[in-house]
Design a protein around this motif. Sequence first.
Motif, PDB file in Angstrom:
ATOM      1  N   LEU A   1      47.308  36.098   1.057  1.00  0.00           N
ATOM      2  CA  LEU A   1      47.516  36.582   2.420  1.00  0.00           C
ATOM      3  C   LEU A   1      46.843  35.684   3.455  1.00  0.00           C
ATOM      4  N   GLN A   2      45.657  35.186   3.156  1.00  0.00           N
ATOM      5  CA  GLN A   2      44.975  34.294   4.091  1.00  0.00           C
ATOM      6  C   GLN A   2      45.747  32.998   4.276  1.00  0.00           C
ATOM      7  N   HIS A   3      46.432  32.560   3.246  1.00  0.00           N
ATOM      8  CA  HIS A   3      47.251  31.347   3.324  1.00  0.00           C
ATOM      9  C   HIS A   3      48.514  31.567   4.155  1.00  0.00           C
ATOM     10  N   CYS A   4      49.008  32.789   4.210  1.00  0.00           N
ATOM     11  CA  CYS A   4      50.291  33.110   4.854  1.00  0.00           C
ATOM     12  C   CYS A   4      50.141  33.670   6.265  1.00  0.00           C
ATOM     13  N   LYS A   5      49.082  33.386   6.977  1.00  0.00           N
ATOM     14  CA  LYS A   5      48.866  33.972   8.307  1.00  0.00           C
ATOM     15  C   LYS A   5      49.982  33.600   9.246  1.00  0.00           C
ATOM     16  N   PRO A   6      50.438  34.445  10.137  1.00  0.00           N
ATOM     17  CA  PRO A   6      50.166  35.875  10.093  1.00  0.00           C
ATOM     18  C   PRO A   6      50.984  36.534   8.992  1.00  0.00           C
ATOM     19  N   PHE A   7      50.531  37.663   8.509  1.00  0.00           N
ATOM     20  CA  PHE A   7      51.285  38.432   7.525  1.00  0.00           C
ATOM     21  C   PHE A   7      51.653  39.763   8.155  1.00  0.00           C
ATOM     22  N   TYR A   8      52.606  40.451   7.573  1.00  0.00           N
ATOM     23  CA  TYR A   8      53.159  41.674   8.163  1.00  0.00           C
ATOM     24  C   TYR A   8      53.067  42.827   7.184  1.00  0.00           C
ATOM     25  N   LEU A   9      52.828  44.002   7.720  1.00  0.00           N
ATOM     26  CA  LEU A   9      52.758  45.222   6.925  1.00  0.00           C
ATOM     27  C   LEU A   9      53.827  46.177   7.427  1.00  0.00           C
ATOM     28  N   ALA A  10      54.681  46.615   6.537  1.00  0.00           N
ATOM     29  CA  ALA A  10      55.749  47.549   6.898  1.00  0.00           C
ATOM     30  C   ALA A  10      55.358  48.956   6.470  1.00  0.00           C
ATOM     31  N   THR A  11      55.486  49.914   7.396  1.00  0.00           N
ATOM     32  CA  THR A  11      55.200  51.321   7.130  1.00  0.00           C
ATOM     33  C   THR A  11      56.339  52.161   7.700  1.00  0.00           C
ATOM     34  N   MET A  12      56.272  53.446   7.519  1.00  0.00           N
ATOM     35  CA  MET A  12      57.270  54.368   8.072  1.00  0.00           C
ATOM     36  C   MET A  12      56.599  55.289   9.078  1.00  0.00           C
ATOM     37  N   ASP A  13      57.278  55.542  10.184  1.00  0.00           N
ATOM     38  CA  ASP A  13      56.850  56.501  11.196  1.00  0.00           C
ATOM     39  C   ASP A  13      57.925  57.583  11.216  1.00  0.00           C
ATOM     40  N   GLY A  14      57.747  58.614  10.391  1.00  0.00           N
ATOM     41  CA  GLY A  14      58.813  59.599  10.217  1.00  0.00           C
ATOM     42  C   GLY A  14      59.958  58.942   9.463  1.00  0.00           C
ATOM     43  N   ASP A  15      61.107  58.827  10.124  1.00  0.00           N
ATOM     44  CA  ASP A  15      62.255  58.169   9.491  1.00  0.00           C
ATOM     45  C   ASP A  15      62.515  56.776  10.068  1.00  0.00           C
TER      46      ASP A  15
END
Length: 52
Positions: free
Chosen positions: A8-22
């Motif tokens: 992850l440190q090598h791939c900056k920036p990295f992204y996190l996908a989450t859900m907000d309801g649907d």
Amino acid sequence: MKEVAAFLQHCKPFYLATMDGDKPQVRPFGALCEFEDKLYLSRRTKKPCIVR
């Protein structure tokens, strides 16, 4: 965990996908810390981002 943190440190920036309801939410992250075999992610914005 060290291998994941290094990747992850090598791939900056990295992204996190989450859900907000649907609705999907994708947030950029640029910093992380490994402590006691856990990863902690940091970002600059003050918008809420809850990961469960």
